[in-house]
Enzyme design. Structure first.
Site, mmCIF file in Angstrom:
data_model
loop_
_atom_site.group_PDB
_atom_site.id
_atom_site.type_symbol
_atom_site.label_atom_id
_atom_site.label_comp_id
_atom_site.label_asym_id
_atom_site.label_seq_id
_atom_site.Cartn_x
_atom_site.Cartn_y
_atom_site.Cartn_z
ATOM 1 N N TYR A 167 -1.931 5.759 -4.541
ATOM 2 C CA TYR A 167 -2.909 6.847 -4.458
ATOM 3 C C TYR A 167 -2.261 8.071 -5.093
ATOM 4 O O TYR A 167 -1.075 8.334 -4.861
ATOM 5 C CB TYR A 167 -3.255 7.179 -3.005
ATOM 6 C CG TYR A 167 -4.125 6.165 -2.321
ATOM 7 C CD1 TYR A 167 -5.447 5.958 -2.720
ATOM 8 C CD2 TYR A 167 -3.637 5.410 -1.256
ATOM 9 C CE1 TYR A 167 -6.251 5.024 -2.076
ATOM 10 C CE2 TYR A 167 -4.438 4.478 -0.602
ATOM 11 C CZ TYR A 167 -5.738 4.291 -1.022
ATOM 12 O OH TYR A 167 -6.537 3.370 -0.391
ATOM 13 N N LYS A 179 -7.295 -0.466 -10.386
ATOM 14 C CA LYS A 179 -7.952 -1.150 -9.266
ATOM 15 C C LYS A 179 -9.179 -0.358 -8.815
ATOM 16 O O LYS A 179 -9.051 0.796 -8.384
ATOM 17 C CB LYS A 179 -6.965 -1.302 -8.103
ATOM 18 C CG LYS A 179 -7.540 -1.984 -6.857
ATOM 19 C CD LYS A 179 -6.473 -2.102 -5.781
ATOM 20 C CE LYS A 179 -6.970 -2.835 -4.562
ATOM 21 N NZ LYS A 179 -7.958 -2.054 -3.793
ATOM 22 N N SER A 216 0.823 -1.204 0.000
ATOM 23 C CA SER A 216 0.000 0.000 0.000
ATOM 24 C C SER A 216 0.861 1.260 0.000
ATOM 25 O O SER A 216 1.917 1.302 0.628
ATOM 26 C CB SER A 216 -0.896 0.002 1.244
ATOM 27 O OG SER A 216 -1.553 1.244 1.400
ATOM 28 N N HIS A 273 -13.050 -1.850 -2.963
ATOM 29 C CA HIS A 273 -12.220 -1.325 -1.874
ATOM 30 C C HIS A 273 -12.592 -1.990 -0.547
ATOM 31 O O HIS A 273 -12.661 -1.346 0.501
ATOM 32 C CB HIS A 273 -12.397 0.203 -1.774
ATOM 33 C CG HIS A 273 -11.170 0.923 -1.280
ATOM 34 N ND1 HIS A 273 -10.410 1.726 -2.089
ATOM 35 C CD2 HIS A 273 -10.579 0.959 -0.060
ATOM 36 C CE1 HIS A 273 -9.409 2.232 -1.384
ATOM 37 N NE2 HIS A 273 -9.486 1.773 -0.144
ATOM 38 N N THR A 308 -5.209 2.848 -7.581
ATOM 39 C CA THR A 308 -6.538 2.826 -6.967
ATOM 40 C C THR A 308 -7.344 4.004 -7.490
ATOM 41 O O THR A 308 -6.933 5.161 -7.351
ATOM 42 C CB THR A 308 -6.428 2.879 -5.431
ATOM 43 O OG1 THR A 308 -5.823 1.656 -4.993
ATOM 44 C CG2 THR A 308 -7.796 2.997 -4.781
#
Length: 369
Positions: A129, A230, A106, A254, A155
């Site tokens: 992100y 994603k 992440s 998510h 994402t």
């Protein structure tokens, strides 16, 4: 107590973790309808097993973006893993590598890309992100590339953070001993205690709400790494993702933490697979807790699946050994499902091996009088 399935780790994690940490990992958005549905939808898919097939040898290995892995079960990105266990992402990276599969790190990890790379060899993807400061994004992508990460999982479903009411009640913030390691020293503000979720406030301040399809192309301009999109749930977006040059799609809601009352990912999967028409691989993220779930996803056209919560719950319960055990249990259950369905390789798993409650009803023969 001997742990015999993945679900049993959640109860152990609930006992071990502080309430704020457990609630952060476990909760979904608003009414948490989609959170329940991510699991429940799998129970509406039944098997049509084939019998009297030689299943003495079964091969569950596969290739993802050109990388050979031992099974179609991979590790999804989950934030703040050191809240679960002091070794956090280090332990997860080692467990995934030992299992011969892919770990996705992440952006909001409590270990940096360099630290995770230092745990040893392994195939790793980096979840991204997009921050308002694009220089930060470009720098982070280059660091991931230098650290040997093999793909970017972008994402796309988080222009704002979903309303996670447990985090609001708990005034969620990171414990003082932990930081967002990938952003240390970048002066991006801290996740402070607020009258709301500290994470929601941080996202509102940092994440770029203008993110659009043209940014997928911008990202391709700053990295040679393949980009997985994603957060796709519809055929329309699947087709646009292909046009934008995505190397693959991850069907994801998510973990039911963003928009409530979207379909379970297993329900959305087939629509996306049909739209893609085999041009790029489609993966599933969300709700997988059994090897039978993995088989069902592959029967509906997924090239593989990602697991998130089982990793953090097993990490909280038993550290690296727990994550290893989760991956091993899912592997063994999946291989058993293949054997009992009459499949000896992944390519033999077809739509004919399952029936869903959304399939057209079979015509009934009129009874003989």
């Amino acid at each position: 107590m001997e742990i015999t399935n993945v679900n049993e780790y959640e109860a152990i994690a609930r006992e071990k973790l502080p309430k704020m940490a457990y609630d952060y990992y476990a909760s979904g958005a608003e009414d948490q309808w989609t959170l329940q549905e991510n699991r429940n939808a799998f129970s509406r898919i039944l098997f049509r097993p084939r019998i009297l097939i030689d299943v003495s040898k079964i091969d569950i290995s596969t290739t993802v973006l050109g990388f050979k892995i031992s099974m179609p079960i991979m590790v999804a990105p989950t934030a703040f893993q050191k809240m679960a266990h002091p070794e956090g992402e280090y332990a997860t990276a080692r467990a995934a590598s030992a299992a011969g599969t892919i770990m996705t790190l992440s952006s909001w990890a409590t270990s940096s890309v360099e630290e995770v790379a230092s745990t040893g060899p392994g195939i790793r993807f980096f979840q991204l992100y997009v921050y308002k400061d694009r220089n930060v994004v470009a720098q982070l992508v280059r660091r991931a590339e230098r650290a040997g990460f093999k793909a970017i999982a972008l994402t796309v479903d988080t222009p704002r953070l979903g309303r996670r009411e447990s985090d609001i009640k708990n005034r969620f913030t990171l414990p003082p001993n932990l930081t967002l390691k990938n952003f240390e020293g970048l002066n991006l503000g801290k996740m402070d205690m607020t009258n709301d979720s500290g994470l929601a406030s941080y996202v509102a301040g940092q994440i770029d709400r203008t993110l659009s399809w043209k940014d997928v192309q911008w990202l391709q301009g700053i990295t040679k790494l393949p980009i997985l999109v994603k957060g796709v749930l519809t055929a329309e977006d699947a087709r646009i993702a292909i046009q934008a040059g995505a190397a693959g799609i991850i069907v994801s809601n998510h973990g039911a933490r963003q928009l409530d009352y979207v379909p379970a990912t297993i329900m959305a999967l087939e629509e996306v697979v049909k739209a893609v028409q085999g041009r790029i691989p489609v993966f599933l993220d969300g709700g997988v807790r059994r090897g039978t779930d993995v088989f069902k996803a592959l029967a509906l056209g997924a090239s593989g699946i990602f697991i998130g919560r089982p990793v953090v719950f097993s990490l909280a319960a038993e550290g690296e050994a727990g994550v290893r055990k989760v991956l091993q249990m899912l592997r063994e259950e999946f291989e058993l499902t293949m054997a009992l369905s009459g499949c000896t390789s992944l390519k033999e798993i077809t739509r004919n091996h399952i029936i869903t409650d959304w399939d057209a009803p079979q015509p009934r023969l009129a009874p003989r009088l």
